[in-house]
Enzyme design. Structure first.
Site, mmCIF file in Angstrom:
data_model
loop_
_atom_site.group_PDB
_atom_site.id
_atom_site.type_symbol
_atom_site.label_atom_id
_atom_site.label_comp_id
_atom_site.label_asym_id
_atom_site.label_seq_id
_atom_site.Cartn_x
_atom_site.Cartn_y
_atom_site.Cartn_z
ATOM 1 N N SER A 131 -9.409 -0.105 7.687
ATOM 2 C CA SER A 131 -8.884 0.068 6.330
ATOM 3 C C SER A 131 -8.296 -1.173 5.688
ATOM 4 C CB SER A 131 -7.833 1.185 6.323
ATOM 5 O OG SER A 131 -8.445 2.439 6.489
ATOM 6 N N SER B 278 -9.163 2.045 3.471
ATOM 7 C CA SER B 278 -8.295 2.782 2.584
ATOM 8 C C SER B 278 -7.278 1.922 1.839
ATOM 9 C CB SER B 278 -7.538 3.858 3.381
ATOM 10 O OG SER B 278 -6.733 3.279 4.383
ATOM 11 N N LYS C 207 0.842 -1.198 0.000
ATOM 12 C CA LYS C 207 0.000 0.000 0.000
ATOM 13 C C LYS C 207 0.876 1.247 0.000
ATOM 14 C CE LYS C 207 -3.665 2.154 2.802
ATOM 15 N NZ LYS C 207 -4.470 2.007 4.037
#
Length: 469
Positions: free
Chosen positions: A180, A156, A80
């Protein structure tokens, strides 16, 4: 014949050991898949063909000599774009981050994967600074759901979830400050695990403080246990790390659930309106646990929604993230992020400490709850994936992403381990997730229960999305 991109990390390592295929074969296949799906879902901010193939070649030579570097040697991994990765820019989804930089340091979890021979395929999309539960950003645009590209992948860690779901690498590193990892994993039909806070070291420290966890996003619980064995190793840069784990998270993974005391809360005591298709799929997963020998009882932890305290901590953290930016660069931010930063900047130290008091009370309540129950099982989310490019479902009347994630953020406040396991689909073919929560430090228990759900068939009721185009 099973495609290389469909294999789990455990299966890849076994295949390398047996000489059935090489890390170069797998990496080429994963890179092709990533290129194929990228136009449809926008899972990546960067793909590193040259670097990944070079790493795969080095891994292939180690396997040829019978000297693998570690547990995931040759396994493709994505990261990420919140976490630092040496040699790759970390933009955090923001136009406010300069392209100039040395990028010469790995985050602890990235460093451990590198030491174990992982192949870094690319960096995945995130909303700006990971601030919300969907994935779109001014810098990198909208990330879409593998099951329906008109829908959100969640966030996220939405890029990571979409990549894993579509075969663009079996392992991905996500971060979870309010759900997330679990939110996009549930929306995209994969496994996502938020370990106990401090189990996976984090550096640089998150502006969101001790809400922020690092966790595996994988095809199944066995891959997550393997990945956690790697990324949970200590790192001196994180003063809050819990230290060396007592043993491998793979040990006892197949121990089953017989005799475990499971509390099933369908709606947190009636506080949450859950869509019927979601409730039905979760109830069926709970029935699987009962059929496997767990003692299941409908019971609620009986706490009031801590959303106001969470907002105080979260919005204050967001304000801290952008505090250094001059006014001109703040204009580049996502309008929603600017809004919560303005709110966060208005909170006083006493407001913040009052929120900490709420957090401590909730942690105490859950600690006592787990003296009676080994596990709490809930829906991961009350909804399935909604339209892409918005923070809340249309016509919901909600203002912020926390309005549709009431099952996830409480357990960031308490720092408990929590996982989402895919358990079905709704009437539109969109995945549903069941959340498994345990007491702090009981990470291995969460993984064992998730593994039982996979073995019991509950997690097999979510079909794989068809690759694009």
């Amino acid at each position: 014949m099973t495609e290389l991109t469909d294999l789990t990390a455990v299966q890849l390592v076994d295949g390398y050991r047996k000489g059935e295929f090489s890390p170069v074969d797998v990496t080429r296949a994963v890179l092709r898949r990533a290129e194929d799906v990228q136009p449809a879902v926008n899972a990546f901010v960067r793909l590193d063909h040259e670097g990944a193939l070079a790493q795969a070649g080095e891994s292939a030579e180690r396997w040829r000599r019978g000297e693998p570097a570690g547990l995931v040697d040759g396994v493709p991994v994505t990261v990420k774009d919140i976490l630092l990765q040496r040699g790759a820019p970390t933009f955090r989804g923001s136009k406010s981050v300069s392209e100039e930089g040395t990028w010469d340091e790995d985050a602890p979890s990235v460093a451990r994967l590198r030491e174990h021979g992982a192949v870094f395929v690319g960096k995945t999309t995130t909303p700006e600074f990971g601030w919300k539960g969907v994935t779109d950003s001014p810098r990198h645009g909208v990330t879409r759901n593998p099951y329906d590209t008109s829908r959100t992948a969640g966030g996220s860690s939405g890029g990571s979830a979409a990549a894993v779901a579509l075969g663009a690498g079996p392992l991905s590193l996500g971060t979870d400050g309010g759900g997330s990892v679990r939110i996009p994993a549930a929306f995209c039909g994969i496994f996502g695990f938020k370990p106990t806070y401090g189990r996976v070291p984090l550096y640089p420290a998150s502006a969101f403080g001790t809400l922020a966890h690092v966790g595996p996003m994988t095809r199944d619980a066995a891959d997550a246990a393997l990945m956690l064995d790697v990324i949970s190793a200590p790192d001196a840069r994180d003063w809050s790390h819990l230290g060396v784990a007592a043993g491998s998270f793979r040990d006892g993974l197949d121990g089953g659930v017989r005799g475990l005391r499971v509390a099933y809360s369908a709606s947190l005591g009636g506080q949450v309106a859950v869509r019927p298709a979601v409730a039905a799929a979760v109830r069926e997963a709970v029935g699987t646990l009962a059929s496997l020998g767990a003692y299941v009882e409908e019971a609620d932890p009986d706490f009031a929604d801590p959303v106001d305290a969470f907002h105080t901590l979260w919005f204050s953290g967001a304000a801290r993230v952008v505090q250094h930016l001059p006014p001109a660069r703040r204009e580049l931010l996502d309008p929603g992020l600017r809004e919560i930063c303005a709110q966060g900047a208005r909170f006083s130290a006493l407001d913040y400490l009052a929120a900490v008091d709420v957090r401590m009370a909730l942690g105490r309540r859950m600690g006592l709850f787990h003296e009676t129950y080994d596990l709490l099982v809930t829906p991961t989310l009350p909804v399935t994936a909604f339209e892409a490019g918005v923070e809340v479902p249309g016509k919901s009347g909600l203002r912020r992403w926390t309005g549709w994630t009431p099952f996830t953020y409480p357990f960031n406040l308490t720092q408990q381990p929590a996982a989402t396991v895919p358990c079905g689909v709704d009437g539109e073919g969109l995945p549903v997730g069941v959340q498994v929560v345990a007491a702090r430090h009981a990470d291995a228990l969460v993984l064992r229960v998730a593994q039982a759900l996979y073995g019991g068939g509950a997690a097999l009721s979510v079909p794989q999305p068809r690759p694009f185009p």
